[in-house]
Design a protein around this motif. Structure first.
Motif: not given
Lengths: 702, 699
Positions: A246-251
């Motif tokens: 999730m963090v990766a996609e948001e980033g």
């Protein structure tokens, strides 16, 4: 059942979170994500180290591999690697297994299983790339998967070496394993191992050792993740993995949003397939809007009846390689990171062929994405001062005509046994492959002899190590002068090597077609006015007298390709870069010699803007020639002090700028003339219709 | 580890009896052997029936398969079959499994396992032949093995069809499985089945169905033998199996003792290998002494860089095919029966090539043992009036057209939308003519030389399976070898590619057919060789349009096709071969082909005259043959031979033979000066002794 292309392309996208993952997310306290995502990276680093030390081939030892951690559903969460490409493809067979075997009582997914596969139609790149996949359980619940993957030089195809340019269908390319259970209850099944080794009969020892290394790698990862789950709980681990995604996609989405919206286009041309000449193209139109990029490859040439095809997920793998190296360099290697990118691959093109196409050269086809995308993303990112720093010109795609640039030792001379009496296949992971020049960057030169465009974190092998592994004696191993693309910032020069076939009496060498024309045309361009690099020639002299001359302490032993070609001091049977002739299978004897190099990087910006002293330093370091300094960079300098003469240089450059204006013509006039041009008809056989590259000839594959 | 050639050659010999077997032998009461050896045969017959009904391919349906029962150590004890060849080779992977896996805890041999394999280097014939192998247990003890095997028309090699003449190494030939555990706990592992189906991607359905049929067959043997063991005890079964082997060996040795001691020689020549023309020879010297025979193949030509090679055990398989069909016809199909025969195969000859050689044409290579051995054994057996009855001339070794059906036109899908690969087990393959016998003609359109009990398929059945319409299916006139007893005429067939609009057809090379340019082998004791039946195809013909118009002149045999040329289309005539690239063939393409007739036995001039006339009437031979070969006169209205006129004609022919004849010494001195053209000797080795001249480089 073989998955459809649509199914595999769905595999590379993040799967929606499961209930267990959502519950696990709730368990994460503040700081947990930061601490334990780093713990995952450390675990992966340890596993990569283990994999690399246990393995045997030069691919493994160079680090051209991946160790990946996946969610229970198969999404890539994080990886430690030498090459990004498997980060896309390692997910596919796991997702296929989950879809086909997880609930199937006749196969199932159990603690202690290791699945093994190398089939491109099930989501791999080409069948050289073998993957081990191991489920990870905690208290009986599947919480994650581990993957390890690396290339194997031999596939049991119609000729040695795995990548078979003239293969006509998948059936020419040797062993293709759908995901099979290689291990059960933590034990490798020796009947399956025997089967695999028999299929890879030309290099059985390499196969056994690297297969065991892959298994060791996934098993270490399993152990460490189990330990983590014992400490923190299986639900915690599942939540953590989802959090990383999730963090990766948001980033990634935040990053993409900063780039300029718009439509961007680029095209790249290749000059042949297999041993046949003829141009074909890949076209990419990128549509960037808000936090989303669509890469549409409509306009790409049709599939062909050689192994120069790749499946769509190979293109996605190379898009990932480009983005992880540039725009997404600081984001996790994770399916979430690549989620904002979508693709359109027109069916029955060279990048989306029929399932029974030969695809063993898929990586060099996919690598063309790393020629296309730098220009597209550089244009997208240039206006943001911070993002701009991620820009670089492409590495060169050309393998060096002569085709002897790869590997070390046996690879150049065929199959057979090495100096230890072991059947081996070379041609892969030697020093030169991993010492291509980096593309020039927006603020500095590309690194010299630094990277392999497909595996940017793999390293060049040590000369002595290569000599121990393969029947080789190195004549030289160094930067190659003038191989970098020139520009305001120069592309890195490439490594090149001269080796003697040594310590084995003779080896059978396969028929050669002189099929080297495919590498004759430069592929891709420099960036923003930078020049493409030189196409490095390869040379071999079969059955030369170099060993006798060395025994006599002869002083004239050549130490560069140019010396070999121009002086022809050695006796023997020369194969020169421009000589195209077919030769039957034959025996090559000790003392045979080969020389070749990897490609240089491409240049960035106008050569006339290059700092004159940098040019002089390059001449002094033998990275460029005096000729280049004078005729390309228009730099004048003091040859004794190695100091640039700024004044004279300014004058010379002024003159060159004036000459440019004289040579130039208005764009409309250029375009009108350009649109009348057409390649020779006999070079358009693989292109499709001219100029729009639609399907003209149907491929009949038997 | 891959077994060496010596190891595999050891596998085909009976293993010494185990202690369990010796103990079991003690359990046999008088009469038990007779009753229970027959019980085994009935079990095997049932299992064969099951295998055949469950399977799908025309190979299985025709019965070109084996169901075998083996000792715990792997020796073949008895089999029910359509082909004898697997009786030799099915043993090898079992013995390898016992040697390599039985005591290996990472594999093991357990109740409910099925092993599966097709690698020739591990003791098989060629990788078309897939075997299922299942251990049989009683109260936890391994007491026996079951095997099932049959050919699969596709291997995933460089072109469809499995048997790839121009394959250069084993790596051109597709899937080669060492023995792997396909099933465990009585369940097939679907990951391995998926793997195989993917490797056999051109014909996945055929692969799945026949694989399951093989597994079903071995499992039925297992069930029945387990039942027997429950009734009589595991030691009884083990003793019984050993007893069969012992009786068989004793029977074989007794039989051999009756034949004449001596040294016998024969050879045969074949023309071409893969794309290359040129002759090669087989050379066999048989040393017979008492109850032992040594077959020494020294003098055979070197290995080739085509798929026309075979491993030594293939030659053994075909020796056993010959022996079980003739001298050993009444003995069990059993490693004991073949025990008295030993072999010498010169290394790096085409019957003992390097391990990485292409060998997918191994059956064609091995089949020529059936051209060599009939004469050797006929000479050995002739003086005994009873043994003499086993003598027959060879079936012709020439490969005529193969298979049946539209998939002769390539791949990929049949009229049901299923991916199939044809070219295998059609009617014409299984309807070759039998060789002329010592006391009677060979049967017409009767058998396949590699699978003598396989049956020809029904025309309608073939049309359901493959996109085909048959124009004819009949005996081919003048195909038999003539003689006192003529060989059987062969079946031949004409088909139209039908009910599918198009098929992809792979490239064709002229010399891939040129291998059939010379007739292989000879008749026996003066009998003539058979004719080499021509094949014709007309791609994209207008035959369907003509048939729709009720055209009367649609051809009904080769001669009409070739001479009348009523049809439009792209003709491929036997005499007009040329390279053709891969292409699309359309519905309406026609193919006519036949298989070889049997060779003749004895002098044509001794043939009963009325038999000759009857053959003309039945359209087995032509009038020309009756007049010019048999020298028979007859009344064409009443179909009655004119004995008197015939006697006259034959007397004249005998006199003219004497005139044409030369003294043997003169003949020999002239003969020894002969030499084939140099460009036909590339594959032969040195002239005339056939030793290696060119080393083969395989990559």
């Amino acid at each position: 059942m073989r998955p459809t292309k649509e199914e595999v392309l769905a595999f590379i996208k993040p799967t929606p979170p499961t209930d267990a993952e959502l519950a696990g997310l709730e368990k994460l306290e503040p700081g947990d994500y930061e601490i334990y995502s780093e713990r995952l990276n450390m675990i992966l680093t340890e596993c990569k180290e283990v994999f690399q030390k246990v393995g045997n081939s030069d691919w493994v030892m160079s680090g051209d591999l991946i160790v990946g951690l996946h969610t229970a559903q198969g999404d890539m969460v994080s990886a430690c690697l030498g090459t990004y490409i498997h980060s896309v493809t390692a997910q596919n067979p796991i997702k296929w297994i989950m879809q086909n075997f997880y609930d199937n009582p006749r196969v199932g997914v159990h603690n202690g299983d290791i699945f093994y596969c190398n089939e491109p139609t099930y989501g791999g790149l080409h069948n050289c790339d073998q993957l081990a996949l191991m489920p990870i359980f905690h208290k009986g619940v599947l919480i994650a998967w581990a993957s390890t993957g690396t290339h194997m030089d031999e596939t049991g195809g119609i000729v040695p070496g795995g990548m078979i340019g003239d293969a006509r269908t998948r059936y020419d390319e040797g062993m293709c394993l759908t995901p099979i259970k290689l291990a059960e209850n933590f034990q490798i099944k020796e009947d399956i191992m025997e089967m695999i080794v028999n299929m890879i009969g030309r290099a059985g020892r390499q196969q056994v050792l690297d297969t065991r290394a892959r298994c060791t790698g996934v098993d270490r990862l399993r152990m460490r993740i189990e330990q983590l789950a014992e400490q923190k709980g299986g639900d915690f681990v599942q939540g953590l993995l989802r959090k990383v995604m999730m963090v990766a996609e948001e980033g990634a989405r935040n990053r993409v949003r900063r780039w300029n919206d718009g439509v961007y286009r680029n095209a790249v041309f290749m000059s042949g397939i297999g041993s046949r000449t003829g141009i074909w193209r890949i076209v990419c139109t990128a549509t960037k809007e808000d936090d989303h990029v669509l890469l549409d490859y409509t306009g790409t040439s049709p599939e062909n009846d050689s192994a120069f095809n790749c499946f769509p997920w190979t293109m996605a793998a190379y898009a990932a390689l480009y983005l992880y190296s540039h725009g997404f360099w600081d984001l996790p290697v994770c399916s979430g990171t690549m989620a904002p990118i979508d693709y359109i691959f027109p069916d029955l093109t060279v990048i989306s062929p029929a399932w029974n196409a030969a695809v063993s050269i898929a990586p060099p086809v996919g690598e063309l994405n790393t020629q296309l995308l730098p220009n597209i993303f550089a244009s997208m990112m240039f206006s943001d001062p911070e993002e701009r720093l991620s820009i670089a010109a492409p590495q060169n795609q050309i393998l060096g005509y002569g085709g002897k640039s790869m590997g070390g030792g046996m690879g150049g001379f065929g199959a057979g046994v090495n100096q230890w009496g072991v059947p081996v296949i070379g041609g892969g992971g030697g020093w030169t492959r991993n010492t291509g020049g980096q593309g020039a960057r927006v603020d500095s030169d590309g690194m010299d002899s630094s990277i392999f465009r497909s595996a940017v974190h793999a390293q060049g092998s040590d000369g002595e190590e290569a000599e121990n592994d393969q029947p080789t004696l190195h004549l030289w191993q160094k930067h190659r002068m003038d191989s970098g693309g020139n520009g305001k910032y120069r592309g890195g020069v490439s490594g090149h090597v001269g080796g003697i076939f040594y310590a084995v009496h003779s080896a059978p060498r396969r028929a050669t077609t002189g099929g080297i024309l495919v590498k004759k045309m430069l592929v891709g361009n420099g960036l923003f006015g930078g020049y493409p690099p030189d196409s490095s020639p390869g040379v071999s002299i079969e059955n030369s007298n170099v060993l006798e001359l060395m025994a006599k302490s002869d002083k004239k032993i050549p130490v560069s390709i140019e010396e070999i070609v121009t002086e022809q001091y050695l006796d023997g049977d020369y194969e020169l870069p421009l000589e195209i002739k077919a030769r039957p299978a034959r025996i090559a004897y000790e003392g045979s010699l080969f020389a070749g190099g990897g490609p240089g990087g491409k240049g960035y910006g106008d050569v006339l803007e290059r700092d004159p002293q940098s040019v002089v330093n390059d001449v002094q370091a033998e990275l460029i020639s005096e000729w280049t300094a004078h005729n390309v960079y228009h730099v004048e300098y003091d040859k004794e002090l190695w100091l640039a003469d700024e004044e004279k240089t300014a004058e010379s450059r002024k003159k060159e700028r004036e000459d440019r204006l004289k040579r130039g013509q208005p764009y409309d006039a250029f375009e009108e003339e350009w649109l009348k041009q057409k390649p020779a008809d006999d070079q358009l056989h693989y292109y499709g219709s001219w100029p729009d590259a639609r399907l003209v000839n149907r491929i009949i594959r038997m | 580890m891959r077994p060496t050639k010596d190891e595999v050659m050891q596998y085909i010999k009976p293993s010494p009896p185990s202690e369990a077997e010796l103990a079991g032998l003690e359990k046999l009461e008088p009469g038990d052997y007779e009753i229970y050896s027959e019980r085994i045969n009935m079990i095997l017959a049932e299992a064969k029936e099951v295998f055949q009904r469950v399977g799908n391919s025309d190979w299985v349906l025709s019965g070109d398969l084996i169901v075998g029962l083996h000792t715990a150590q792997g020796d073949m004890v008895s089999a029910c079959l359509g082909t004898f060849i697997h009786s030799v080779t099915a043993q090898n992977p079992i013995k390898w499994v016992m040697q390599t896996f039985y005591n290996n805890p990472k594999v093991g041999v357990h109740e409910g396992d099925i092993f599966y394999c097709n690698d020739a280097a591990y003791g098989g014939l060629h990788n078309c032949d897939q075997l299922a192998l299942m251990p049989i247990f009683h109260e936890g003890q391994l007491i026996a093995w079951a095997s099932t095997g049959t050919h699969m028309s596709e291997t995933g090699g460089i072109v469809p069809g499995g048997m790839i003449p121009w394959a250069k190494t084993r790596y051109d030939e597709g899937m080669c499985l060492t023995p792997i555990k396909l099933a465990e706990n009585f369940e097939i592992k679907e990951d391995l089945l998926e793997m195989m189906v993917n490797m056999i991607g051109r014909a996945g359905r055929q692969q799945v169905l026949d694989t399951r049929a093989r597994c079903t067959g071995v499992d039925r043997v297992r069930v029945r033998v387990e039942q027997l063991a429950r009734q009589k005890g595991g030691d009884f079964v083990m003793g019984l199996l050993r007893k069969v082997m012992m009786v068989a060996e004793e029977g074989a040795r007794n039989k051999i003792r009756k034949w004449n001691d001596g040294v016998y020689r024969n050879l045969c020549f074949v023309s071409g290998a893969g794309r290359m023309p040129g002759i090669r020879r087989y050379y066999c010297t048989a040393y017979k002494e008492d109850d032992h025979i040594l077959l020494d193949y020294t003098g055979t030509s070197p290995e080739t860089d085509s798929a026309f090679n075979c491993f030594p055990w293939t030659m053994v398989a075909y020796a056993s095919l010959y022996m079980y069909s003739h001298g050993f016809w009444d003995l069990p199909v059993c490693s004991g029966t073949m025990a008295p025969i030993d072999y010498i195969f010169p290394d790096l000859s085409f019957i003992s090539p390097a391990w990485n050689a292409a060998i997918s044409h191994a059956p064609h290579v091995g089949e020529n043992n059936n051209e060599i051995l009939p004469k050797i054994f006929a000479s050995m057996m002739f003086s005994d009036p009873e043994e003499r009855l086993n003598i027959a001339a060879p079936i012709n070794g020439v490969g005529g057209g193969f298979g049946g059906g539209g998939m002769g036109f390539g791949s990929p899908v049949n009229q049901w939308g299923v991916s199939v690969v044809g070219g295998g087990g059609g009617w014409s393959r299984n309807t070759m003519g039998q060789g002329g016998r010592v006391d009677s003609d060979g049967m017409d359109s009767s058998l396949f030389r590699s699978a003598v009990f396989a049956t020809g398929s029904d025309g309608e059945e073939a049309e359901v399976d493959q996109p085909t319409l048959h124009i004819w299916q009949k005996h081919e006139k003048d195909t038999p070898g003539n003689g006192k007893y003529r060989g059987g005429a062969s079946g031949y067939v004409g088909t139209i590619f039908y009910a599918v609009p198009t098929a992809d057809r792979s490239e064709s090379y002229p010399s891939a057919n040129r291998m059939r340019g010379v007739i292989v082998g000879n008749g026996l004791f003066g009998g003539y060789p058979a004719i080499n039946g021509p094949s014709v195809s007309i791609e994209n013909s207008n035959i369907l349009e003509l048939m729709a118009k009720s055209e009367k002149n649609v051809p009904t045999d080769f001669r009409e096709m070739i001479s009348d040329k009523v049809l439009d289309g792209d003709y491929m005539l036997p005499s007009n071969q040329k390279y053709r690239p891969a292409r699309v063939a359309y519905a309406g393409s026609v193919s006519g082909f036949g298989t070889p007739g049997g060779q003749g036995y004895g002098d044509v001039l001794e043939r009963e005259t009325q038999a000759v006339v009857n053959d003309i009437r039945a359209e087995i031979i032509s009038e020309w043959t009756a007049a010019n070969v048999y020298h028979v006169a007859y009344d064409p209205d009443t179909w009655i031979a004119d004995e008197e006129k015939t006697a006259e004609l034959r007397k004249k022919e005998r006199e003219s033979r004497l005139q044409r004849g030369v003294k043997y010494d003169d003949f020999e001195s002239e003969w020894l000066k002969q030499k084939p053209p140099e460009d036909q000797l590339d594959l032969y080795g040195s002239w005339p002794d056939g030793t290696m001249v060119n080393r083969i480089i395989r990559m």
